[in-house]
Write a protein that holds these residues in place. Structure first.
Motif, PDB file in Angstrom:
ATOM      1  N   ASN A  49     107.408 -29.399 -81.864  1.00  0.00           N
ATOM      2  CA  ASN A  49     107.530 -28.132 -80.876  1.00  0.00           C
ATOM      3  C   ASN A  49     108.931 -28.291 -81.322  1.00  0.00           C
ATOM      4  N   ARG A  62     111.720 -25.875 -74.277  1.00  0.00           N
ATOM      5  CA  ARG A  62     110.696 -25.738 -75.242  1.00  0.00           C
ATOM      6  C   ARG A  62     109.791 -25.178 -76.034  1.00  0.00           C
ATOM      7  N   PRO A  64     106.846 -23.829 -78.030  1.00  0.00           N
ATOM      8  CA  PRO A  64     105.168 -24.578 -79.034  1.00  0.00           C
ATOM      9  C   PRO A  64     105.714 -24.200 -80.466  1.00  0.00           C
ATOM     10  N   THR A  67     102.747 -26.657 -82.368  1.00  0.00           N
ATOM     11  CA  THR A  67     101.465 -27.171 -81.863  1.00  0.00           C
ATOM     12  C   THR A  67     100.627 -25.689 -81.545  1.00  0.00           C
ATOM     13  N   PRO A  74      99.096 -21.302 -75.822  1.00  0.00           N
ATOM     14  CA  PRO A  74     100.216 -22.225 -75.698  1.00  0.00           C
ATOM     15  C   PRO A  74     100.377 -22.099 -74.110  1.00  0.00           C
ATOM     16  N   VAL A  77      98.836 -25.057 -71.480  1.00  0.00           N
ATOM     17  CA  VAL A  77      99.538 -25.752 -72.216  1.00  0.00           C
ATOM     18  C   VAL A  77     100.828 -26.049 -71.354  1.00  0.00           C
ATOM     19  N   LEU A  78     101.823 -25.203 -72.032  1.00  0.00           N
ATOM     20  CA  LEU A  78     102.432 -25.529 -70.872  1.00  0.00           C
ATOM     21  C   LEU A  78     102.479 -25.682 -69.081  1.00  0.00           C
ATOM     22  N   GLU A  81     100.915 -28.522 -68.302  1.00  0.00           N
ATOM     23  CA  GLU A  81     101.841 -29.693 -68.236  1.00  0.00           C
ATOM     24  C   GLU A  81     103.408 -30.017 -66.990  1.00  0.00           C
ATOM     25  N   ASP A 219     106.917 -36.209 -72.308  1.00  0.00           N
ATOM     26  CA  ASP A 219     106.150 -34.730 -73.348  1.00  0.00           C
ATOM     27  C   ASP A 219     104.527 -34.810 -72.334  1.00  0.00           C
ATOM     28  N   GLU A 221     102.201 -32.916 -72.520  1.00  0.00           N
ATOM     29  CA  GLU A 221     101.455 -31.424 -73.472  1.00  0.00           C
ATOM     30  C   GLU A 221     100.542 -31.584 -73.130  1.00  0.00           C
ATOM     31  N   GLU A 222     100.196 -33.156 -73.920  1.00  0.00           N
ATOM     32  CA  GLU A 222      98.613 -33.390 -73.983  1.00  0.00           C
ATOM     33  C   GLU A 222      97.572 -34.330 -72.481  1.00  0.00           C
TER      34      GLU A 222
END
Length: 304
Positions: A49, A62, A64, A67, A74, A77-78, A81, A219, A221-222
């Motif tokens: 990122n 941030r 992506p 990623t 995306p 995902v954010l 998070e 972080d 994100e996952e």
């Protein structure tokens, strides 16, 4: 069997790949719309990122980049998070918080997805000890146990690699790609089952920032719904410290057979991302090839 990226086939750019200049421009523009002027934006990190310090404001944007190649949405995902980290902040957990100087996002501007975080002064050279890492992860899991939101089950393990494998078609040897696909199919069956909770998803010590307030997790994100063993595998796979000692400090047995499938899945996941990252950064082709060769020698994930 031969392996590795075809050097002559490595593109200098990828369709849809966001340039750094576009990412910075979008982040600065969104910040300005909310009254934050970034007179000296500085790229802090450009890897999977892009992280941009919107100086002089204490804000990190941030975006992506690599990623986003493996994640068709995306912004989702954010958003997850931010939901998880906001929950943890409400508990007073040691995490890097979203920015409170403007809406944290995610924002979409000119095709660029961006979220905003508090800039935290930290010591990048601080060496996290195994004991610190293990205890920090145990505390994080305790805090995450009560997360009330819905999270996708093991999505970076079950779904994301399929997209990465498609991206690598034609970039790695056909026989190697087939072996990677077979490994993913087998692991998808092995990692099913077990008690599930919200986990960090990328719980290696590089995501622990040493600050004046102590170690802060970064972080997410996952973040996903998964057995805690996934995060333990992240610790075991790290080269930054003694992963086995860290897992013992967490309060678990590093030799637990239940962690082995996650260890192998983490090894495969990391290898695929290294290969895809080299599509954007051709200078990383040798590093990606070395990671692939290591995986081919030992797909168990026990070595790196």
């Amino acid at each position: 069997m031969t392996s590795g990226l075809h050097d002559q086939d490595l593109p200098r750019g990828l369709p849809g790949m966001i340039s750094n200049s576009s990412a910075v421009a979008a982040a600065v523009a969104v910040a300005a719309e909310h009254g934050v002027r970034a007179r000296e934006p500085v790229v802090l990190n450009d890897s999977f990122n892009l992280r941009i310090h919107l100086r002089p404001a204490p804000i990190v944007a941030r975006v992506p980049t690599v990623t986003a190649l493996g994640r068709p949405r995306p912004a989702d995902v954010l958003r997850r998070e931010l939901e998880v980290v906001s929950y943890l902040c409400g508990l007073g957990a040691p995490v890097v918080p979203p920015s409170d100087l403007l809406p944290a996002g995610p924002h979409l501007r000119d095709g660029v997805v961006v979220s905003f975080w508090t800039h935290v002064e930290h010591d990048p050279d601080y060496a996290v000890t195994p004991e610190q890492a293990g205890r920090a992860l145990a505390g994080l899991h305790q805090a995450l146990h009560g997360f009330p939101g819905r999270l996708p089950y093991l999505w970076p393990v079950l779904e994301e690699p399929l997209r990465l494998l498609d991206l690598l078609d034609g970039q790695v040897e056909a026989d190697v790609l087939e072996r990677l696909r077979e490994a993913h199919a087998g692991l998808a069956e092995r990692v099913e089952g077990g008690a599930v909770q919200a986990v960090h998803g990328d719980a290696h010590p590089g995501n622990l920032l040493a600050t004046s307030s102590g170690l802060l997790w970064n972080d997410f994100e996952e973040t996903m719904a998964a057995p805690a063993g996934w995060d333990l595998a992240c610790l075991l796979r790290t080269t930054r410290l003694d992963g086995q000692a860290a897992v013992r400090a967490y309060g678990a047995d590093p030799g637990d057979p239940g962690v082995r499938a996650f260890l192998a899945a983490r090894g495969l996941q990391g290898t695929l991302w290294m290969l895809v990252r080299a599509l954007r950064f051709p200078s990383e082709a040798d590093t990606a090839r070395a990671a692939l060769e290591a995986w081919l020698r030992d797909p168990s994930g026990a070595t790196r």
